[in-house]
Design a protein around this motif. Structure first.
Motif, short mmCIF file in Angstrom:
data_model
loop_
_atom_site.label_atom_id
_atom_site.label_comp_id
_atom_site.label_asym_id
_atom_site.label_seq_id
_atom_site.Cartn_x
_atom_site.Cartn_y
_atom_site.Cartn_z
N VAL A 27 0.81 -1.21 0.00
CA VAL A 27 0.00 0.00 0.00
C VAL A 27 0.85 1.27 0.00
O VAL A 27 0.53 2.24 -0.68
N GLN A 28 1.94 1.25 0.73
CA GLN A 28 2.77 2.45 0.85
C GLN A 28 3.35 2.91 -0.48
O GLN A 28 3.72 4.08 -0.63
N ALA A 29 3.40 2.04 -1.48
CA ALA A 29 3.95 2.40 -2.79
C ALA A 29 2.94 3.09 -3.70
O ALA A 29 3.30 3.61 -4.75
N LEU A 30 1.68 3.13 -3.29
CA LEU A 30 0.60 3.64 -4.15
C LEU A 30 0.48 5.16 -4.13
O LEU A 30 -0.51 5.70 -3.65
N THR A 31 1.44 5.84 -4.68
CA THR A 31 1.32 7.28 -4.82
C THR A 31 0.89 7.60 -6.24
O THR A 31 1.17 6.83 -7.18
N ALA A 61 -8.77 -1.00 -5.20
CA ALA A 61 -9.36 -1.92 -4.22
C ALA A 61 -10.56 -2.65 -4.79
O ALA A 61 -10.80 -3.81 -4.48
N ARG A 62 -11.30 -1.99 -5.66
CA ARG A 62 -12.47 -2.62 -6.27
C ARG A 62 -12.06 -3.86 -7.05
O ARG A 62 -12.76 -4.87 -7.05
N ARG A 63 -10.91 -3.80 -7.70
CA ARG A 63 -10.39 -4.98 -8.40
C ARG A 63 -10.16 -6.13 -7.43
O ARG A 63 -10.45 -7.29 -7.72
N GLY A 64 -9.61 -5.81 -6.26
CA GLY A 64 -9.37 -6.83 -5.25
C GLY A 64 -10.65 -7.46 -4.76
O GLY A 64 -10.76 -8.68 -4.65
N PHE A 65 -11.66 -6.62 -4.47
CA PHE A 65 -12.95 -7.15 -4.03
C PHE A 65 -13.59 -8.00 -5.12
O PHE A 65 -14.22 -9.02 -4.85
N PHE A 101 -6.89 -15.80 0.10
CA PHE A 101 -6.75 -14.53 -0.61
C PHE A 101 -5.90 -13.56 0.21
O PHE A 101 -4.98 -12.92 -0.31
N ALA A 102 -6.21 -13.43 1.48
CA ALA A 102 -5.49 -12.50 2.35
C ALA A 102 -4.01 -12.82 2.41
O ALA A 102 -3.16 -11.94 2.31
N LEU A 103 -3.69 -14.10 2.53
CA LEU A 103 -2.30 -14.50 2.68
C LEU A 103 -1.55 -14.47 1.35
O LEU A 103 -0.35 -14.23 1.31
N GLY A 104 -2.26 -14.68 0.26
CA GLY A 104 -1.63 -14.66 -1.06
C GLY A 104 -1.52 -13.28 -1.68
O GLY A 104 -0.77 -13.08 -2.63
N ASN A 105 -2.27 -12.32 -1.15
CA ASN A 105 -2.31 -10.95 -1.70
C ASN A 105 -2.26 -9.93 -0.57
O ASN A 105 -3.19 -9.13 -0.41
N PRO A 106 -1.21 -9.94 0.24
CA PRO A 106 -1.22 -9.09 1.44
C PRO A 106 -1.36 -7.59 1.15
O PRO A 106 -2.04 -6.89 1.90
N TYR A 109 -4.99 -6.98 0.02
CA TYR A 109 -5.85 -7.25 1.16
C TYR A 109 -5.82 -6.08 2.14
O TYR A 109 -6.87 -5.63 2.62
N GLU A 110 -4.64 -5.57 2.42
CA GLU A 110 -4.54 -4.42 3.32
C GLU A 110 -5.29 -3.23 2.75
O GLU A 110 -6.06 -2.57 3.45
#
Length: 198
Positions: A27-31, A61-65, A101-106, A109-110
């Motif tokens: 997440v921190q890289a998403l500027t 995030a919509r893609r993740g959901f 999903f959570a463990l494979g895409n941390p 997921y965050e």
């Protein structure tokens, strides 16, 4: 020149780049600047499609959901191949998919659950995220008709989220001396739904 491609194409490419970035670097890289750079456009280009940083993050995030919902639907379909599986079995499949999903895409997921970073009312994010919780509520209601299914589902979800987080950090493996989260999933289901009678 990349910025001359169609609006739809550039918008999708910005989201694609964001998905790749959050997957690889978190997440921190998403500027906006980094997403624009990797998409090969000026740092102001994303603002034409996403007026705020939160809107771009919400689209990512919509893609993740969407992916999580697809996996959940596939697991539910597999559990109910010819005859609908009992609700408890469907909840087990749904819980496993959630944890995998959570463990494979941390990173994704965050982001998906960082509502401090998202505008869930925009871009249909709620339309993608809430049906999955609704399905959890419906299944819990079948197993626990005596309880407020929404509250039990919320507590179960929080429990699964905690398992995913602590497992991802390595804490649960150390504390429970196990290398498989399946027993923890069973225990969480038992705690919220009652012991499985089968």
């Amino acid at each position: 020149m990349p910025e001359q491609e169609s609006d739809t194409g550039l918008r999708a490419r910005l989201v694609d780049v964001g998905v790749e970035l959050v997957t690889r670097e978190g997440v921190q890289a998403l500027t906006l600047r980094e997403i624009a750079r990797r998409a090969g456009v000026s740092h102001g280009a994303p603002r034409r499609y996403f007026p705020t940083h939160l809107e771009l993050l919400s689209a990512i995030a919509r893609r993740g959901f969407g992916e999580l919902a697809e996996r959940a639907a596939a697991a539910e379909a597999a559990a109910s191949s010819d005859v609908p599986a009992p609700a408890r079995e469907q909840l087990t499949a749904l819980g496993r998919v959630y944890l995998e999903f959570a463990l494979g895409n941390p990173g994704m997921y965050e982001l998906m659950f960082r509502h401090d970073l998202l505008e869930s009312g925009h871009l249909g994010l709620r339309d993608t995220s809430l049906p999955l919780f609704g399905r959890l509520v419906a299944l819990v209601g079948q197993v626990r008709p005596d309880a407020d299914a929404r509250l039990v589902a919320g507590a179960l979800w929080a429990n699964l989220h905690g398992i995913a987080q602590l497992w991802g950090w390595g804490s649960l493996q150390l504390a429970t001396d196990t290398d498989d989260f399946a027993p923890l999933l069973r225990s969480a289901l038992d705690a919220h739904l009652g012991a499985d009678s089968e």
